[in-house]
Enzyme design. Structure first.
Site, PDB file in Angstrom:
ATOM      1  N   SER A 109       2.264  23.462  59.165  1.00  0.00           N
ATOM      2  CA  SER A 109       1.508  22.337  58.615  1.00  0.00           C
ATOM      3  C   SER A 109       2.389  21.511  57.691  1.00  0.00           C
ATOM      4  CB  SER A 109       0.278  22.804  57.802  1.00  0.00           C
ATOM      5  OG  SER A 109      -0.478  23.754  58.491  1.00  0.00           O
ATOM      6  N   ASP A 137       4.167  37.094  52.980  1.00  0.00           N
ATOM      7  CA  ASP A 137       4.367  38.359  53.693  1.00  0.00           C
ATOM      8  C   ASP A 137       3.155  39.243  53.422  1.00  0.00           C
ATOM      9  OD1 ASP A 137       5.208  40.588  54.980  1.00  0.00           O
ATOM     10  OD2 ASP A 137       7.026  40.894  53.796  1.00  0.00           O
TER      11      ASP A 137
END
Length: 826
Positions: free
Chosen positions: A265, A337
């Site tokens: 994005s 993560d």
């Protein structure tokens, strides 16, 4: 003879008439499910009347007396236009696709049952705050009102697909909406695959330093605000990698995406000091896999806090990117993560037990039955450890990194049974200030996003989503699978929300994110070792700092920018010793073709224009270069690298830490240089181009290869039907441009545009009524509707539609007004 001919004419006429009648009958059945937008309907559960005003782009503007009524009307509108899409999303999350599609989707169902996304969604419902729970229940009543209307009025089963894949539709419940949010996390997460890939690389590369070349860390420090203007795996412990072959084709129904096609994005904001009109600006374009219809659906809601307008996902009562009168917000994939693979040691005396820090413990085990259309059901045994669900070696190539006597499990924030992301979204829509919006972010769990927010005079950006707390002595820092029985490899809970990176009112007046590294902090506060962008951010910086003040139009220009920083930086590097060297070659020879290609590229400015030949030559060269560099060193594992990482190429051609070793072909006697490999790769690319498009290089069009592939996930491959349901368009941009058109990287058409900005919005708080937005297809999921693809050409051309909260503008161009009334006696 004349009599026979007369009878043949009659028979042919009868067959034609029957065919016409069959087509008309089929059209009648399919068109029954086309929604009527101009009507009055009584439905159960409403407190008062609600109006759904459809503007001329079929965007519903919903006006009601209470928020619950508005959310109920949104559920009704979503089900009117996207019922098939909603039911497929729900079945995917539930692991129940095979009930409709048979054995084709069995592998998807097995994986989703192992994740137990839907079970976690059901458990999460009770953790929502009362207002969110009320919104979810009201939304579900709206969907069910449409289902009741379809049944009572025989409205063609609600969608044309239902005639081909007839399956009962269960009533909608709150957990269904929560599950779809979790399903978005499945589509956007890639750390599991990256961990496994890094581990596999350590087993095939003799020099561990070469792993850092091919899976490089994002270079440089984090970028968010711009300045003011002016061994865990021991040798022999793992099985040998299986033989090669290209990866299996991606099923359009699968929510799992390869790392190269994970979420992406752009979002960027300007403070009043950097705005020509003196108000804040915000642009947002989330990137997901292209499909028909788009995953996005435009809507306007009138809440108690005021009007809200922007992008929703059918099945979910949230405006995920949009604006109100006082606030605008946009989202980008954070690349946090949030996944860790653990290798669990089995008890050699009892395979139903696994090792923990405190000794062996029994797996949490249960069975689930998957029903399969036209086949016998399958019983699946699900196992879970303290770290998370156990995944089989057949998934994600886990068998290649799991030693004998071990299994792999997964820790993942999206599997939380206390996921309050839905409540965060509801709070965000109601927020009237930067502080309230950022406070709402604390409830976000998964998928992790970078939230960019603007008010009338301030801008801010913060990562939202649960950050796993890892021990500082973690074996692999989350880069590779780790031993699950070691206490310091296990998650230690969640980091406080204050640890999430945050940027508020920067002195330079500009904020932005292109999935790039936003902070450079040491482990375990690092956020991620793997980021989604190292390239677009450079072009964004240049465009933002290229002018002192910005306007809505300059933000649109940046959102639509198709200049590749990557092409500009890599071509002088890989072609340094090839340009204008050697003697002239005869026309028609490979050398002459290479010289013509190099001459075109020498004069090219890096613009990935759909009408130009240079982008195709460059993209084919880069792809061929990757193949040349990967294959010799990696063998079958080279197939895992469908896209060539620009940072890898730069490391190789600049010989950073000895990375030029990739250029020498080990299996050949000569010592090849990087110039040799660049020349051979260019010849490979030109062979592919000429076989596909001919030798007239100057006549090539990038758009012919880079078609936006917006295919129907189910009907898109059906002969005949595919011409009605698929939307194909020539597009510019590429893998690393701000107007991102990520290529597939595989198959006979490796440059098809399969992952792009399905939604674009630009919000201008100097003149909020001038804000604009667009989606890549149309509002309707019904391929017979004129609203199925009416926005697609606007999207392709870089155009937008007005994003106004003015109810009179919506009414002035209304294509229909639906009035929903409380059911008498309800």
């Amino acid at each position: 003879m004349a009599q026979v001919f007369k009878w043949l004419i009659r028979i042919a006429g009868a067959l034609v008439a029957l065919a016409v009648l069959a087509v008309l009958g089929l059209y009648f059945l399919l068109s029954r499910s086309l929604p009527d937008y101009d009507k009055t309907l009584e439905i159960a559960g409403l407190n008062d009347s609600v109006e759904i005003v459809r503007d001329n782009a079929d965007v519903p503007h919903i006006f009601g007396q209470t928020e619950e009524d508005v959310f109920q009307a949104l559920g009704y509108a979503h089900a009117q236009d996207r019922l098939w899409q909603m039911t497929i999303l729900r079945r995917t999350a539930q692991g129940r696709l095979s009930e409709v599609f048979g054995v084709r989707s069995l592998a998807i169902d097995k994986l989703m049952r192992r994740f137990d996304i839907y079970g976690a969604a059901r458990a999460s419902v009770r953790w929502q705050d009362p207002a969110t729970r009320a919104a979810l229940d009201a939304y579900a009543r709206g969907v069910n009102a449409r289902l009741a209307e379809i049944n009572d009025s025989a409205l063609g089963r609600g969608a044309p697909e239902m005639f081909l894949f007839n399956a009962p539709i269960a009533p909608w419940v709150a957990a269904d909406s929560v599950a779809i949010i979790k399903l978005m996390a499945v589509q956007m997460s890639s750390h599991l695959q990256t961990e496994v890939l890094r581990a596999r690389l350590t087993t095939v590369l003799e020099d561990p330093a070469r792993v850092e070349d091919i899976l490089p860390d994002a270079p440089g420090s984090g970028i968010a605000a711009l300045p003011k203007y002016a061994s865990f795996f021991a040798p022999g412990a793992l099985p040998r990698l299986a033989g090669g072959g290209a990866p299996a084709a991606q099923d359009p129904l699968s929510p799992i995406r390869p790392p190269a096609l994970a979420g992406a994005s752009n979002a960027f904001a300007a403070a009043p000091s950097r705005s020509a009109a003196g108000g804040t600006l915000l642009a947002n374009d989330p990137h997901l896999g292209l499909t028909a219809p788009s995953i996005w659906y435009l809507a306007r809601l009138e809440l108690s806090s005021g009007g809200v307008i922007g992008a929703t996902i059918p099945g979910v009562p949230l405006v995920l990117s949009g604006r109100s009168d006082t606030l605008g917000w946009g989202i980008t994939s954070a690349y946090l993560d949030d996944q860790d693979v653990h290798i669990e040691e089995l008890n050699p005396d009892d395979p139903e037990q696994y090792r923990t820090p405190d000794g062996f413990a029994r797996f949490e085990t249960r069975r689930t039955i998957i029903l399969i259309k036209d086949s016998a059901p399958v019983t699946l045994t699900l196992r879970r450890t303290e770290n998370g669900p156990v995944l089989p070696g057949s998934q994600f190539d886990l068998a290649d990194v799991t030693p004998a006597g071990h299994v792999a499990s997964l820790s993942w924030t999206a599997l939380s049974p206390r996921d309050t992301t839905m409540s965060a979204g509801i709070d965000l829509m109601r927020a009237g200030s930067i502080e309230a919006a950022l406070a709402a972010g604390e409830k976000f769990v998964a998928p992790a996003q970078v939230l960019t927010v603007v008010s009338a005079d301030r801008i801010a950006m913060k990562m939202v989503g649960a950050m796993p707390r890892r021990h500082a002595e973690h074996d692999t820092e989350g880069r590779m699978p780790s031993r699950g029985w070691i206490a310091h490899n296990r998650w230690q809970g969640r980091l406080p929300y204050s640890a999430n990176p945050e940027f508020i009112d920067p002195p330079g007046g500009i904020l932005g994110n292109t999935n790039n590294k936003i902070v450079d902090r040491p482990f375990p506060l690092h956020v991620s070792h793997h980021w989604g962008d190292t390239q677009r951010i450079h072009r964004w910086q240049k465009l933002m700092q290229g002018r002192e003040v910005h306007t809505r139009d300059s933000f649109i220009e940046a959102q639509q920018d198709i200049v590749s920083f990557t092409a500009r930086s890599l071509l002088p590097l890989i072609g340094a010793d090839l340009w204008f060297t050697g003697e002239s070659a005869a026309e028609g020879t490979p050398l002459r073709l290479r010289q013509r290609a190099l001459a075109l590229l020498a004069d090219w400015n890096g613009e990935m224009n759909e009408h130009r030949p240079e982008p195709l030559i460059y993209a084919a060269w880069l792809r061929a270069l990757g193949k040349r560099l990967f294959q010799d060193e990696l063998g079958p594992l080279a197939d895992a690298f469908t896209h060539t990482d620009p940072v890898f190429v730069e490391r190789v051609f600049r010989d950073i830490d000895g990375a030029s070793a990739w250029c020498d072909v080990k299996q050949s006697t000569p010592v090849e240089t990087c110039t040799d490999i660049a020349r051979l790769a260019l010849d490979d690319a030109l062979v592919w181009i000429t076989e596909r498009y001919g030798t007239a290089l100057e006549s090539l069009r990038w758009g012919d290869a880079h078609q936006a592939v917006q295919d129907h996930p189910v009907l898109g491959s059906v002969p005949g039907l595919r011409y009605f349901v698929n939307i194909r368009q020539s597009t510019g941009g590429g893998d690393h441009t701000l107007q991102r058109g990520r290529t597939s990287g595989t198959g006979p058409d490796p440059f098809q545009n399969v992952h792009a900005a399905g939604y674009r919005g630009v919000y201008d708080f100097a003149d909020p009524g001038s804000s604009v937005f667009i989606i890549s297809t149309g509002q309707s999921g019904h391929f017979l509707s004129r609203y199925y693809d009416d926005l697609a050409q606007l999207w392709r051309r870089g155009e937008y539609i007005p994003m106004s909260l003015d109810p009179e503008l919506a009414r002035a161009g209304a294509v229909g007004v639906t009035v929903l009334l409380p059911k008498k006696g309800d």
